[in-house]
Design a protein around this motif. Structure first.
Motif, short mmCIF file in Angstrom:
data_model
loop_
_atom_site.label_atom_id
_atom_site.label_comp_id
_atom_site.label_asym_id
_atom_site.label_seq_id
_atom_site.Cartn_x
_atom_site.Cartn_y
_atom_site.Cartn_z
N VAL A 11 -50.00 50.58 -33.63
CA VAL A 11 -50.65 51.61 -32.81
C VAL A 11 -49.65 52.49 -32.08
O VAL A 11 -49.91 53.67 -31.85
N ALA A 12 -48.49 51.94 -31.72
CA ALA A 12 -47.47 52.66 -30.94
C ALA A 12 -48.09 53.30 -29.69
O ALA A 12 -48.05 54.52 -29.51
N PRO A 13 -48.67 52.47 -28.82
CA PRO A 13 -49.37 53.00 -27.64
C PRO A 13 -48.41 53.51 -26.57
O PRO A 13 -47.23 53.17 -26.56
N ASP A 14 -48.98 54.31 -25.67
CA ASP A 14 -48.24 54.76 -24.49
C ASP A 14 -48.28 53.69 -23.40
O ASP A 14 -47.46 53.72 -22.47
N MET A 15 -49.25 52.77 -23.51
CA MET A 15 -49.42 51.69 -22.55
C MET A 15 -50.20 50.57 -23.21
O MET A 15 -51.03 50.82 -24.08
N VAL A 16 -49.94 49.34 -22.75
CA VAL A 16 -50.70 48.19 -23.21
C VAL A 16 -51.43 47.59 -22.00
O VAL A 16 -50.83 47.42 -20.94
N ILE A 39 -46.96 47.90 -19.23
CA ILE A 39 -47.89 46.83 -19.59
C ILE A 39 -48.63 46.38 -18.33
O ILE A 39 -48.02 45.90 -17.38
N LEU A 40 -49.95 46.56 -18.37
CA LEU A 40 -50.81 46.11 -17.28
C LEU A 40 -51.46 44.80 -17.70
O LEU A 40 -52.17 44.76 -18.71
N ALA A 90 -62.94 52.27 -10.56
CA ALA A 90 -61.99 53.17 -9.89
C ALA A 90 -60.62 52.53 -9.77
O ALA A 90 -59.60 53.21 -9.96
N ASP A 91 -60.56 51.24 -9.45
CA ASP A 91 -59.26 50.55 -9.36
C ASP A 91 -58.56 50.52 -10.70
O ASP A 91 -57.35 50.71 -10.79
N LEU A 92 -59.31 50.26 -11.76
CA LEU A 92 -58.72 50.22 -13.10
C LEU A 92 -58.12 51.57 -13.47
O LEU A 92 -56.95 51.66 -13.86
N VAL A 93 -58.89 52.63 -13.33
CA VAL A 93 -58.41 53.96 -13.69
C VAL A 93 -57.23 54.36 -12.81
O VAL A 93 -56.23 54.88 -13.31
N ALA A 94 -57.31 54.10 -11.51
CA ALA A 94 -56.21 54.45 -10.61
C ALA A 94 -54.93 53.69 -10.97
O ALA A 94 -53.83 54.26 -10.94
N THR A 95 -55.07 52.42 -11.30
CA THR A 95 -53.90 51.61 -11.66
C THR A 95 -53.28 52.12 -12.95
O THR A 95 -52.06 52.29 -13.04
N ILE A 96 -54.10 52.38 -13.96
CA ILE A 96 -53.62 52.92 -15.23
C ILE A 96 -52.91 54.25 -15.01
O ILE A 96 -51.80 54.47 -15.51
#
Length: 131
Positions: A45-50, A79-80, A110-116
């Motif tokens: 996948v070569a993601p920008d984040m995992v 990596i989160l 909201a916490d998930l999106v803000a953290t990402i």
């Protein structure tokens, strides 16, 4: 923000919910549910984040994290860790192994999106431990 996220999560309902939340926030999300093949998925996948669960079938998320940090190609990948394991020791272990962030379930959308978004804005990992 936006970019490509690989979500490694074995619970179908959680995978679906997080995919919906992050897609709505502008992220392209690909899911993977097996720890044993997670490293292959990251390479493919070569993601920008995992976003990585700790408890997975086939292989622990902490083992996957360790291997990602040992590989030069993924050593700096944000990596989160997203897990039900909320004890301080679990968080410390993940951060020592190189997690960029740690968020426990249950979490607010909201916490998930803000953290990402925060981790994506600082890919060097200056936000380690946040989240």
């Amino acid at each position: 923000m936006g970019g490509r996220i690989l979500l490694i999560e074995d619970e179908g309902n959680i995978l679906e919910a997080i995919t919906f939340i992050l897609s709505r926030a502008g992220w392209e999300v690909q899911g993977h549910g097996n720890g044993a093949t997670a490293l292959d998925a990251v390479r493919r996948v070569a993601p920008d984040m995992v976003v990585l669960d700790v408890m997975l079938p086939g292989r622990s998320g902490l083992d996957i994290l360790r291997d990602l940090r040992a590989d030069a190609a993924t050593a700096d990948l944000p990596i989160l860790m997203l897990t039900a394991r909320g004890q301080a020791k679990d968080r410390e272990t993940a951060l020592e192994l190189g997690a960029t962030g740690y968020l426990t379930k249950p979490f607010s959308n909201a916490d998930l999106v803000a953290t990402i978004d925060r981790l994506a804005a600082d890919p060097a990992g200056h936000a380690r431990g946040a989240g």
